[in-house]
Design a protein around this motif. Structure first.
Motif, mmCIF file in Angstrom:
data_model
loop_
_atom_site.group_PDB
_atom_site.id
_atom_site.type_symbol
_atom_site.label_atom_id
_atom_site.label_comp_id
_atom_site.label_asym_id
_atom_site.label_seq_id
_atom_site.Cartn_x
_atom_site.Cartn_y
_atom_site.Cartn_z
ATOM 1 N N HIS A 245 -2.721 -76.945 -88.573
ATOM 2 C CA HIS A 245 -1.622 -77.779 -89.057
ATOM 3 C C HIS A 245 -1.845 -79.215 -88.581
ATOM 4 O O HIS A 245 -2.222 -79.435 -87.434
ATOM 5 C CB HIS A 245 -0.291 -77.252 -88.517
ATOM 6 C CG HIS A 245 0.893 -77.823 -89.232
ATOM 7 N ND1 HIS A 245 1.361 -79.087 -88.970
ATOM 8 C CD2 HIS A 245 1.694 -77.309 -90.190
ATOM 9 C CE1 HIS A 245 2.413 -79.324 -89.746
ATOM 10 N NE2 HIS A 245 2.627 -78.260 -90.501
ATOM 11 N N PRO A 246 -1.596 -80.181 -89.453
ATOM 12 C CA PRO A 246 -1.807 -81.575 -89.050
ATOM 13 C C PRO A 246 -1.029 -81.951 -87.774
ATOM 14 O O PRO A 246 -1.519 -82.726 -86.963
ATOM 15 C CB PRO A 246 -1.285 -82.366 -90.251
ATOM 16 C CG PRO A 246 -1.433 -81.446 -91.409
ATOM 17 C CD PRO A 246 -1.239 -80.069 -90.883
ATOM 18 N N CYS A 277 8.286 -81.008 -96.737
ATOM 19 C CA CYS A 277 7.791 -80.697 -95.405
ATOM 20 C C CYS A 277 8.423 -81.630 -94.389
ATOM 21 O O CYS A 277 8.518 -82.830 -94.600
ATOM 22 C CB CYS A 277 6.274 -80.846 -95.389
ATOM 23 S SG CYS A 277 5.585 -80.727 -93.739
ATOM 24 N N PHE A 279 7.291 -82.633 -91.735
ATOM 25 C CA PHE A 279 6.311 -83.484 -91.067
ATOM 26 C C PHE A 279 5.787 -84.566 -92.004
ATOM 27 O O PHE A 279 5.031 -85.442 -91.602
ATOM 28 C CB PHE A 279 5.170 -82.608 -90.536
ATOM 29 C CG PHE A 279 4.206 -83.324 -89.642
ATOM 30 C CD1 PHE A 279 4.642 -83.898 -88.454
ATOM 31 C CD2 PHE A 279 2.858 -83.423 -89.981
ATOM 32 C CE1 PHE A 279 3.759 -84.559 -87.617
ATOM 33 C CE2 PHE A 279 1.964 -84.088 -89.140
ATOM 34 C CZ PHE A 279 2.422 -84.648 -87.955
ATOM 35 N N ALA A 280 6.233 -84.522 -93.259
ATOM 36 C CA ALA A 280 5.617 -85.370 -94.280
ATOM 37 C C ALA A 280 5.565 -86.843 -93.892
ATOM 38 O O ALA A 280 4.550 -87.517 -94.114
ATOM 39 C CB ALA A 280 6.366 -85.208 -95.601
ATOM 40 N N CYS A 283 2.557 -87.454 -91.695
ATOM 41 C CA CYS A 283 1.333 -86.690 -91.929
ATOM 42 C C CYS A 283 0.323 -87.511 -92.722
ATOM 43 O O CYS A 283 0.654 -88.160 -93.713
ATOM 44 C CB CYS A 283 1.678 -85.420 -92.708
ATOM 45 S SG CYS A 283 0.262 -84.365 -92.968
ATOM 46 N N PHE A 285 -2.222 -86.126 -94.207
ATOM 47 C CA PHE A 285 -2.788 -85.284 -95.270
ATOM 48 C C PHE A 285 -1.787 -85.082 -96.393
ATOM 49 O O PHE A 285 -1.951 -84.239 -97.245
ATOM 50 C CB PHE A 285 -3.173 -83.908 -94.716
ATOM 51 C CG PHE A 285 -4.231 -83.977 -93.670
ATOM 52 C CD1 PHE A 285 -5.574 -83.818 -94.011
ATOM 53 C CD2 PHE A 285 -3.916 -84.213 -92.345
ATOM 54 C CE1 PHE A 285 -6.557 -83.881 -93.043
ATOM 55 C CE2 PHE A 285 -4.897 -84.278 -91.382
ATOM 56 C CZ PHE A 285 -6.216 -84.118 -91.717
ATOM 57 N N MET A 286 -0.715 -85.835 -96.370
ATOM 58 C CA MET A 286 0.391 -85.588 -97.272
ATOM 59 C C MET A 286 -0.033 -85.709 -98.729
ATOM 60 O O MET A 286 -0.776 -86.605 -99.103
ATOM 61 C CB MET A 286 1.488 -86.594 -96.979
ATOM 62 C CG MET A 286 2.791 -86.285 -97.642
ATOM 63 S SD MET A 286 3.853 -87.705 -97.565
ATOM 64 C CE MET A 286 3.133 -88.700 -98.832
ATOM 65 N N CYS A 290 4.126 -82.190 -100.947
ATOM 66 C CA CYS A 290 4.711 -82.109 -99.612
ATOM 67 C C CYS A 290 6.130 -82.656 -99.577
ATOM 68 O O CYS A 290 6.944 -82.237 -98.773
ATOM 69 C CB CYS A 290 3.854 -82.880 -98.621
ATOM 70 S SG CYS A 290 2.180 -82.274 -98.544
ATOM 71 N N PRO A 295 7.114 -76.170 -97.439
ATOM 72 C CA PRO A 295 6.035 -75.180 -97.278
ATOM 73 C C PRO A 295 6.511 -73.940 -96.538
ATOM 74 O O PRO A 295 7.297 -74.037 -95.602
ATOM 75 C CB PRO A 295 4.968 -75.935 -96.463
ATOM 76 C CG PRO A 295 5.711 -77.013 -95.756
ATOM 77 C CD PRO A 295 6.877 -77.380 -96.623
ATOM 78 N N CYS A 308 1.928 -75.165 -94.057
ATOM 79 C CA CYS A 308 1.406 -76.420 -94.578
ATOM 80 C C CYS A 308 0.808 -76.181 -95.954
ATOM 81 O O CYS A 308 0.228 -75.131 -96.209
ATOM 82 C CB CYS A 308 0.322 -76.963 -93.636
ATOM 83 S SG CYS A 308 -0.436 -78.485 -94.203
ATOM 84 N N HIS A 309 0.997 -77.146 -96.845
ATOM 85 C CA HIS A 309 0.395 -77.030 -98.166
ATOM 86 C C HIS A 309 -1.089 -77.308 -98.132
ATOM 87 O O HIS A 309 -1.843 -76.792 -98.937
ATOM 88 C CB HIS A 309 1.055 -78.009 -99.153
ATOM 89 C CG HIS A 309 2.474 -77.678 -99.430
ATOM 90 N ND1 HIS A 309 2.885 -76.420 -99.827
ATOM 91 C CD2 HIS A 309 3.600 -78.440 -99.365
ATOM 92 C CE1 HIS A 309 4.191 -76.425 -100.000
ATOM 93 N NE2 HIS A 309 4.638 -77.642 -99.724
ATOM 94 N N ASN A 310 -1.513 -78.162 -97.238
ATOM 95 C CA ASN A 310 -2.930 -78.535 -97.182
ATOM 96 C C ASN A 310 -3.510 -78.279 -95.795
ATOM 97 O O ASN A 310 -3.904 -79.211 -95.106
ATOM 98 C CB ASN A 310 -3.098 -80.027 -97.504
ATOM 99 C CG ASN A 310 -2.306 -80.425 -98.724
ATOM 100 O OD1 ASN A 310 -2.322 -79.736 -99.738
ATOM 101 N ND2 ASN A 310 -1.594 -81.535 -98.608
HETATM 102 S S1 SF4 Z 1 2.744 -79.745 -95.880
HETATM 103 FE FE1 SF4 Z 1 1.866 -81.694 -96.443
HETATM 104 S S2 SF4 Z 1 3.010 -83.114 -95.203
HETATM 105 FE FE2 SF4 Z 1 3.401 -81.139 -94.387
HETATM 106 S S3 SF4 Z 1 1.950 -80.949 -92.820
HETATM 107 FE FE3 SF4 Z 1 1.021 -80.034 -94.575
HETATM 108 S S4 SF4 Z 1 -0.112 -81.670 -95.497
HETATM 109 FE FE4 SF4 Z 1 1.237 -82.623 -94.048
#
Ligand code: SF4
Lengths: 314, 315, 303
Positions: A245-246, A277, A279-280, A283, A285-286, A290, A295, A308-310
């Protein structure tokens, strides 16, 4: 056999200005003898989980979800039965040991009163208490037993509350921020005492902490919390070596030994959580998704998961 | 410990001295202390003219020719050296010291009995009210305290007389000496402080029950009874103890009115009689005695505080 | 739940400067949610209007005696009966409200003004000034002040202003102590310091910054003190001190009526209840204000 299983735990505090979602859809389980770390920043809702398990949340808290302990569901257990579990089967190493010790009671009695409550004679109870003081390294135990909590240092008070938690060989010990506010030396001692417990007692330890070193040192598994949710869970080695997770990555990069790279921004208010999310906003990696889709926790092959989506492939 | 005690005693003596100066100067500075007024009040009657001879005699007897500070020194050294509080303007044969010594016991009896009532009712009701917060019992107690604080004690005293003496004829109206005499004045005097103590104990208990050591005591698996009595009550009563000293002072002040209603022969009655007969030496001495009593009680309470709270060390 | 050591200075700072930040809306909202408090405000308003107009609206002259009608029970002519001289109890009780409120407001006003200024000066200047003033406050708080008022009043004689003077002497010190503490707490806050470095004169700093910011608790104390002073006044006048004859006052009504306790208890019951009702109203007001204005309460939110 699973000792503790928390399923879909939600804790809300209604306040004058709105509802605080202190923990959201938290699920995890613990095996007997296992050490699970709940890590996260202050305000991530980790302490609330511990308090929910031992049922010490303020009456205003709204709790939903299930907490199974040894086959019993705790959130709906009658008060009487819950009371019988506290201290004997589930015990707590409280946050802020200084405030948790009755200032008018001598250190020895702080422990001994537990045995007296169970019908021991006063002298026998005090002797047992002194043994416990020795077990956590509070020596000379005779003198310390006679003193009052304000005469101890912060680290010693921490060890005293720890000795209270292990007094009755509980099957689950919840340690709430055991190293908070302690200096380096006292943190080391606390870590050693906890490691000792881990070896001697057959108890499971739920370690709630923001101290990643402590978690890395003691835990079998780690659950990382952010804004009231578990955002990553897995074996400690995996989470520390291959965080996916980021946010976990950022946390680990922020550890001094990894170069103290701070994480910009602030966690969202627990009263006004974003739609997507949590954390968006911080983040790197957004993606578009997100901000709109919340997620879910994606379970992977090895008893772990990431919200997390990514996720980064570990 | 010795140092602390010495410091406290020093402060106590200074406060008494300052209070005596304040009382002496203020009361002697107002009209009423002149030889003529005294003579009119005591020797010859208000209407008659006063002969110069009498004036000189009065003036000499009470050192009225001296400047005020000298009168004060004379008076003070009399107290310190011989326990002599001077001569009354009114009771020509009885020195103030004897008047005081006769009056102090009844006042102490009354105030201490009231204090016992305050403690015996205030603390348990306060604890009950806190433990059963928002229960019907708690609401009744809270309403009762709010209402009873609003009634003047002299009125309550008269109502007690009306009900228990005049109507039911259970208890005597006035008099001194038997326990039956004590019941009504002590009750009337205790009402206000009891109500206040209930509220303080309740607040303190609620505050204590919210402390982390109470939560941890629950986590330890201690029983509710054990937690309330061994942890909550003990901690909650510590701030109450200090306030009890203050409320003893209020009781002493309250005796002034209550003693006059029940013709109780204490300091309060002596003081009020002295005020009405312009007997300045008696008034000044009564004030000094009451202040001293009050300060001694507070010192005692403070020392007690140091005994019951291990966190406090004498510094 | 958690009490972070680092949070304490934040809370303290919040307490001191919080009053200014509080929006009026918030206070109005708080008042809205308290029907008991609103009722109390209305009743107090009625009380003050009635007291102010008492001499005009009462059916009888409060001092008009009528011996043939003494100690009568309630009747259509005298709805609360008559006293031991045949005076109308209802009229006397209403007029006495004026006496009590005038004395109470004047006393609390004087004690408030004196205490606020003295406490503020002591805290602002510190050092020897503070030391002297503090000792003086301690002295006045060291003994039950009402006794002193009583002695003084007995010797300087009756009179409304004498009463106010004697009571003020016993009340000012608690105001001064509270004010001193409040000002000490905010004196070193940033905005006061910056006003100082900006070279504002002391008088301006005290009037513009210190007093407005430290005043709320003192205001609450003043409200609560009104009840106190009414009780003290009635106690003194019950003993026959302070109120000149011819002015109706509840305490002296009870004092004079106590000879007729058995035969005409209304002489005592009516003024006594009047005292209780008024004191109760002011106490409820004061406690309500304390709850509404108290910042501690909402500073203790969950972090
Ligand atoms: S869901 Fe998107 S915003 Fe949230 S942590 Fe994962 S990559 Fe980052």
């Amino acid at each position: 056999m699973t000792l503790l299983s928390v399923e879909g735990l939600n804790v809300r505090f209604p306040t004058g200005d709105g509802t605080v979602h202190a923990s959201r859809d938290v699920s995890f389980s613990m095996e007997p003898g296992e050490v699970l770390g709940l890590v996260g920043e202050t305000g991530s809702g980790k302490s609330v989980i511990g308090q929910a398990i031992i049922r010490l949340l303020p009456a205003s808290a709204k709790i939903s979800g299930d907490i199974f302990f040894d086959g019993q569901e705790l959130t709906r257990l009658p008060d009487q039965r819950m009371h019988a579990l506290r201290g004997r089967t589930i015990s707590l190493v409280p946050q802020n040991p200084s405030g948790s010790l009755d200032p008018l009671v001598r250190n020895g009695m702080q422990i001994a009163e537990i045995f007296i409550e169970r019908g021991e004679k006063k002298q026998a109870a005090l002797d047992a208490a002194k043994n416990l003081l020795v077990a956590v390294g509070l020596i000379p135990s005779d003198r310390i037993a006679r003193e009052y909590p304000h005469e101890l240092s912060g680290g010693m008070r921490q060890r005293l509350t720890t000795s209270i938690a292990i007094a009755e060989h509980s099957r689950l010990i919840i340690a709430d921020e055991p190293t908070k506010g302690l200096d380096y030396h006292a943190r080391e001692t606390t870590a050693r005492v906890l490691a000792g417990i881990r070896e001697r007692e057959q108890a499971s330890l739920l370690l709630i902490t923001h101290d990643l070193y402590l978690a890395e040192r003691l835990c079998d598994r780690i659950a990382v919390l952010y804004a009231g949710e578990i955002i990553e869970i897995g074996p400690a080695s995996q989470v520390f070596r291959n965080p996916r997770h980021p946010y976990t990555q950022a946390l680990i990069r922020a550890m001094p030994k990894n170069g103290l790279v701070p994480l910009e921004g602030q966690s969202p208010s627990l009263m006004a959580l974003p739609m997507g999310c949590s954390f968006a906003s911080r983040c790197s990696f957004m993606s578009d998704r997100c901000c709109t889709d919340h997620p879910g926790l994606i379970q992977d092959d090895r008893e772990g998961g990431v919200r997390c989506h990514n996720p980064c492939s570990g | 410990m010795h140092y602390y005690l010495a410091k406290r005693l020093g402060f106590l003596v200074l406060t008494i001295l300052a209070a005596s100066v304040l009382a002496f100067v203020l009361l002697h500075a107002v009209p009423g202390g002149s030889a003529e007024t005294i003579a009119r009040h005591t020797l010859v009657g208000l209407e008659d003219s006063v002969s110069d001879e009498v004036l000189t005699q009065v003036s000499q007897q009470y050192n009225l020719a001296d400047p005020l500070w000298k009168q004060y020194i004379t008076w003070l050294s009399g107290i310190v050296m011989r326990g002599d509080f001077g001569a009354s303007f009114v009771y020509l044969d009885t020195p103030v010291a004897s008047l005081l010594s006769l009056a102090i016991i009844p006042t102490l009896v009354l105030a201490c009995t009231s204090m016992l009532i305050v403690i015996a009712l205030g603390i348990p009701l306060g604890i009950y009210s806190a433990i059963h917060e928002n229960s019907p019992g708690d609401l009744v107690i809270r309403c009762a305290t709010v209402v009873s604080i609003a009634f003047p004690s002299f009125w309550v005293a008269l109502m007690l007389i009306l009900v228990f003496s005049l109507t039911l004829d259970w208890l005597p109206v006035t008099g001194y000496g038997t326990p039956a005499n004590l019941v009504l004045p002590a009750t009337a005097l205790a009402l206000h402080p009891t109500a206040v103590v209930i509220r303080i104990v309740r607040t303190s208990m609620l505050d204590t029950l919210g402390q982390q050591y109470i939560t941890f005591a629950i986590a330890k698996g201690l029983s509710f009874k054990n937690i309330v009595w061994n942890h909550a009550v003990r901690n909650a009563l510590i701030p109450v103890v200090t306030l009890l000293g203050v409320y003893f002072g209020h009781l002493l002040a309250g005796t002034v009115i209550i003693e006059n209603i029940f013709a109780w022969p204490g300091i309060g009655k002596l003081l009020v009689d002295g005020v009405f007969s312009h007997d300045i030496p008696v008034v000044t001495s009564c004030i000094v005695v009451i202040v001293t009593l009050f300060l001694l009680v507070n010192l005692g309470v403070d020392l007690l505080y140091h005994v019951i709270d291990p966190r406090i060390r004498y510094e | 739940m958690s009490e972070d050591a680092t949070a304490i200075p934040h809370i303290r700072g919040g307490t001191a400067s919080g009053y200014q930040d509080r929006s009026k809306n918030r206070i109005i909202q708080e008042i809205r949610s308290r029907p008991g408090f609103q009722l109390c405000l209305v009743l107090l308003g009625v009380l003050i209007v009635v007291a102010a107009l008492a001499p005009v609206i009462v059916p009888y002259n409060p001092n008009e005696t009528s011996l043939p009608h003494k100690n009568e029970g309630p009747s259509p002519e005298h709805i609360w009966g008559t006293d031991y001289l045949g005076r109308d109890l209802f009229s006397r009780t209403l007029c006495a409200a004026q006496t009590s409120l005038i004395i109470a407001f004047l006393t609390v006003g004087c004690a408030f003004a004196a205490g606020t200024v003295i406490g503020c000066i002591a805290a602002y200047y510190g050092g020897i000034v503070d030391e002297l003033v503090s000792r003086c406050i301690d002295l006045f708080l060291a003994f039950p002040g009402i006794i002193f008022s009583l002695a003084l009043l007995g010797l300087i004689g009756a009179g409304i202003l004498n009463m106010v003077l004697a009571l003020t002497l016993s009340q000012w010190a608690s105001f001064a102590r509270l004010m001193r503490g409040d000002v000490l707490a905010i004196r070193n806050l940033e905005y006061v310091q910056s006003a100082r470095t900006a070279g504002l004169p002391d008088r301006q700093i005290i009037l513009r910054h210190l007093i407005p910011n430290a005043i709320m608790p003192v205001l609450v104390l003043a409200t609560l003190d009104v009840g106190h002073v009414i009780l003290a006044t009635s106690g003194l006048s019950f003993l026959g001190l302070g109120i000149p004859p011819g002015i109706p006052e509840w305490g002296s009504m009870v004092g004079a009526g106590k000879e007729f306790l058995r035969t005409a208890p209304l002489n005592i019951i009516v003024p006594g209840l009047a005292i209780a009702v008024v004191v109760l109203l002011f106490n409820v007001l004061g406690e309500g204000l304390r709850d509404i204005l108290d910042v501690h309460k909402d500073q203790v939110n969950i972090a």
